[in-house]
Design an enzyme around this catalytic site. Structure first.
Site, mmCIF file in Angstrom:
data_model
loop_
_atom_site.group_PDB
_atom_site.id
_atom_site.type_symbol
_atom_site.label_atom_id
_atom_site.label_comp_id
_atom_site.label_asym_id
_atom_site.label_seq_id
_atom_site.Cartn_x
_atom_site.Cartn_y
_atom_site.Cartn_z
ATOM 1 N N ASN A 92 -15.498 -27.360 9.922
ATOM 2 C CA ASN A 92 -15.927 -26.166 10.665
ATOM 3 C C ASN A 92 -14.777 -25.328 11.206
ATOM 4 O O ASN A 92 -14.949 -24.129 11.426
ATOM 5 C CB ASN A 92 -16.834 -26.611 11.824
ATOM 6 C CG ASN A 92 -17.083 -25.499 12.810
ATOM 7 O OD1 ASN A 92 -17.842 -24.571 12.537
ATOM 8 N ND2 ASN A 92 -16.410 -25.568 13.962
ATOM 9 N N TYR A 157 -10.156 -13.407 5.320
ATOM 10 C CA TYR A 157 -11.291 -14.141 5.884
ATOM 11 C C TYR A 157 -12.457 -14.231 4.889
ATOM 12 O O TYR A 157 -12.882 -15.340 4.539
ATOM 13 C CB TYR A 157 -11.710 -13.518 7.220
ATOM 14 C CG TYR A 157 -12.803 -14.299 7.916
ATOM 15 C CD1 TYR A 157 -12.581 -15.604 8.350
ATOM 16 C CD2 TYR A 157 -14.062 -13.755 8.129
ATOM 17 C CE1 TYR A 157 -13.581 -16.339 8.966
ATOM 18 C CE2 TYR A 157 -15.069 -14.481 8.743
ATOM 19 C CZ TYR A 157 -14.830 -15.770 9.158
ATOM 20 O OH TYR A 157 -15.830 -16.504 9.764
ATOM 21 N N LYS A 161 -13.891 -17.584 2.763
ATOM 22 C CA LYS A 161 -15.266 -18.090 2.813
ATOM 23 C C LYS A 161 -15.926 -18.077 1.428
ATOM 24 O O LYS A 161 -16.774 -18.915 1.137
ATOM 25 C CB LYS A 161 -16.087 -17.302 3.842
ATOM 26 C CG LYS A 161 -15.566 -17.467 5.286
ATOM 27 C CD LYS A 161 -15.561 -18.917 5.764
ATOM 28 C CE LYS A 161 -15.172 -19.062 7.220
ATOM 29 N NZ LYS A 161 -15.195 -20.457 7.700
HETATM 30 P P1 NAD Z 1 -14.100 -20.395 17.757
HETATM 31 O O1 NAD Z 1 -12.890 -19.548 17.702
HETATM 32 O O2 NAD Z 1 -14.971 -20.405 18.959
HETATM 33 O O3 NAD Z 1 -13.752 -21.911 17.380
HETATM 34 C C1 NAD Z 1 -12.887 -22.194 16.322
HETATM 35 C C2 NAD Z 1 -12.632 -23.673 16.272
HETATM 36 O O4 NAD Z 1 -11.645 -23.897 15.261
HETATM 37 C C3 NAD Z 1 -12.074 -24.209 17.581
HETATM 38 O O5 NAD Z 1 -12.628 -25.488 17.845
HETATM 39 C C4 NAD Z 1 -10.575 -24.343 17.298
HETATM 40 O O6 NAD Z 1 -9.984 -25.433 17.971
HETATM 41 C C5 NAD Z 1 -10.552 -24.604 15.814
HETATM 42 N N1 NAD Z 1 -9.284 -24.136 15.267
HETATM 43 C C6 NAD Z 1 -8.824 -22.859 15.237
HETATM 44 N N2 NAD Z 1 -7.575 -22.839 14.711
HETATM 45 C C7 NAD Z 1 -7.266 -24.136 14.406
HETATM 46 C C8 NAD Z 1 -6.149 -24.762 13.828
HETATM 47 N N3 NAD Z 1 -5.069 -24.087 13.427
HETATM 48 N N4 NAD Z 1 -6.179 -26.120 13.666
HETATM 49 C C9 NAD Z 1 -7.252 -26.827 14.024
HETATM 50 N N5 NAD Z 1 -8.358 -26.296 14.572
HETATM 51 C C10 NAD Z 1 -8.356 -24.958 14.755
HETATM 52 O O7 NAD Z 1 -14.929 -19.946 16.478
HETATM 53 P P2 NAD Z 1 -16.417 -20.169 15.993
HETATM 54 O O8 NAD Z 1 -17.056 -18.832 16.015
HETATM 55 O O9 NAD Z 1 -17.071 -21.317 16.664
HETATM 56 O O10 NAD Z 1 -16.107 -20.514 14.462
HETATM 57 C C11 NAD Z 1 -16.379 -21.763 13.889
HETATM 58 C C12 NAD Z 1 -16.585 -21.553 12.401
HETATM 59 O O11 NAD Z 1 -17.681 -20.654 12.215
HETATM 60 C C13 NAD Z 1 -15.390 -20.920 11.686
HETATM 61 O O12 NAD Z 1 -15.214 -21.543 10.434
HETATM 62 C C14 NAD Z 1 -15.812 -19.477 11.495
HETATM 63 O O13 NAD Z 1 -15.187 -18.883 10.401
HETATM 64 C C15 NAD Z 1 -17.298 -19.641 11.293
HETATM 65 N N6 NAD Z 1 -18.097 -18.431 11.566
HETATM 66 C C16 NAD Z 1 -18.172 -17.878 12.803
HETATM 67 C C17 NAD Z 1 -18.949 -16.736 13.001
HETATM 68 C C18 NAD Z 1 -19.074 -16.066 14.346
HETATM 69 O O14 NAD Z 1 -19.620 -14.935 14.402
HETATM 70 N N7 NAD Z 1 -18.656 -16.679 15.437
HETATM 71 C C19 NAD Z 1 -19.672 -16.186 11.926
HETATM 72 C C20 NAD Z 1 -19.579 -16.785 10.687
HETATM 73 C C21 NAD Z 1 -18.795 -17.918 10.498
#
Ligand code: NAD
Length: 249
Positions: A92, A157, A161
């Protein structure tokens, strides 16, 4: 009903946002969870907060370098040795990007791919033999709605994906004979730190493009991860499950 009773799960990016919610829902459903954070402090803080919710939760925090294969392999082997198996891997952790192609630094592109793509491959490579030896398992990757539509900036990005979807569909076929299911969840705009800094006007504009009329909450997305990890999805593999309120843009 505890859908994941007795299961051992590893969740990367489990310290906040969608990942934290996945960890919490997995714990509520009876799993033992090892969450991965990028730093000791953030992993410890997440574990402390989860234990405050329920002191009986079986949760541990670790902080491997996800962009280094040796570190990932060590982390997965540590979990397998300590808990006897790994039933569920959730890839994730991810970073987004918004740079224009004209300003894009090569190293910024590479950094997004390193975490969003290479780390998915690393953790899957490390866990697959362990799952195979144990008779099977489940791998779930976090994709995104941009893996279907692209986005008008920060091309690393959506590219990352699209690659996650490619890994998901290919590995589902490759690992099916070993009873390892591989799926992805493609969230739409979800209320986490990743979108927290968007101006209110932009959030309102986004809501207008979502037929369900709101931005998703992390638990909306986490529920899909519970389903896919559970035996209710025993015949589901190679799927990219959209959880986006029917957003199409
Ligand atoms: P967030 O920024 O709240 O959390 C990101 C997580 O990734 C955190 O736990 C962080 O510790 C970890 N992370 C970031 N950089 C890191 C690194 N270099 N090494 C290890 N861990 C790392 O983001 P989120 O919105 O919860 O995103 C989680 C997933 O969901 C991601 O893959 C993101 O692409 C995907 N996503 C998010 C959204 C959105 O709108 N929030 C939409 C589609 C997909």
């Amino acid at each position: 009903m505890e859908l994941l009773k007795g299961k051992v799960a590893v969740v990367t990016g489990g310290t906040r946002g969608i990942g934290y919610s996945i960890v919490e829902e997995y714990l509520k459903n009876g799993a033992t969870v090892v969450l991965c954070g990028s730093r000791k402090e953030s992993a410890d803080k997440a574990v402390e907060s989860l234990k405050k919710t329920n002191s009986k939760f079986k949760v541990e925090g670790i902080y491997p370098n996800l962009t280094d294969y040796k570190s990932v392999e060590e982390a997965i082997n540590y979990v397998a040795k300590k808990y006897g198996k790994v039933d569920i891997l959730v890839n994730n952790a991810g970073v987004s990007a918004r740079e224009s192609i004209y300003d894009y630094k090569v190293e910024d592109f590479d950094n997004v791919i390193a975490l969003n793509v290479n780390a998915v491959f690393y953790a899957t490579k490390a866990v697959a033999p362990i799952m195979k030896a144990n008779g099977g398992g489940v791998i779930i990757n976090t994709s995104s709605m941009v893996s279907i539509y692209g986005q008008p900036a920060g091309c690393a990005y959506p590219a990352s994906k699209f690659a996650v979807n490619g890994l998901t569909k290919s590995l589902a076929r490759e690992l099916a004979p070993d009873h390892i299911r591989v799926n992805a969840v493609a969230p739409g705009v979800t209320n986490t730190d990743m979108v927290a800094n968007l101006p209110e006007a932009m959030r309102e504009g986004i809501c207008k493009t979502i037929p369900l009329g709101r931005i998703g909450e992390p638990v909306d997305v986490a529920n899909a991860f519970v389903y896919l990890a559970s035996d209710m999805a025993a015949y589901v593999t190679g799927e990219i499950l959209s959880v986006d309120g029917c957003a199409r843009s």
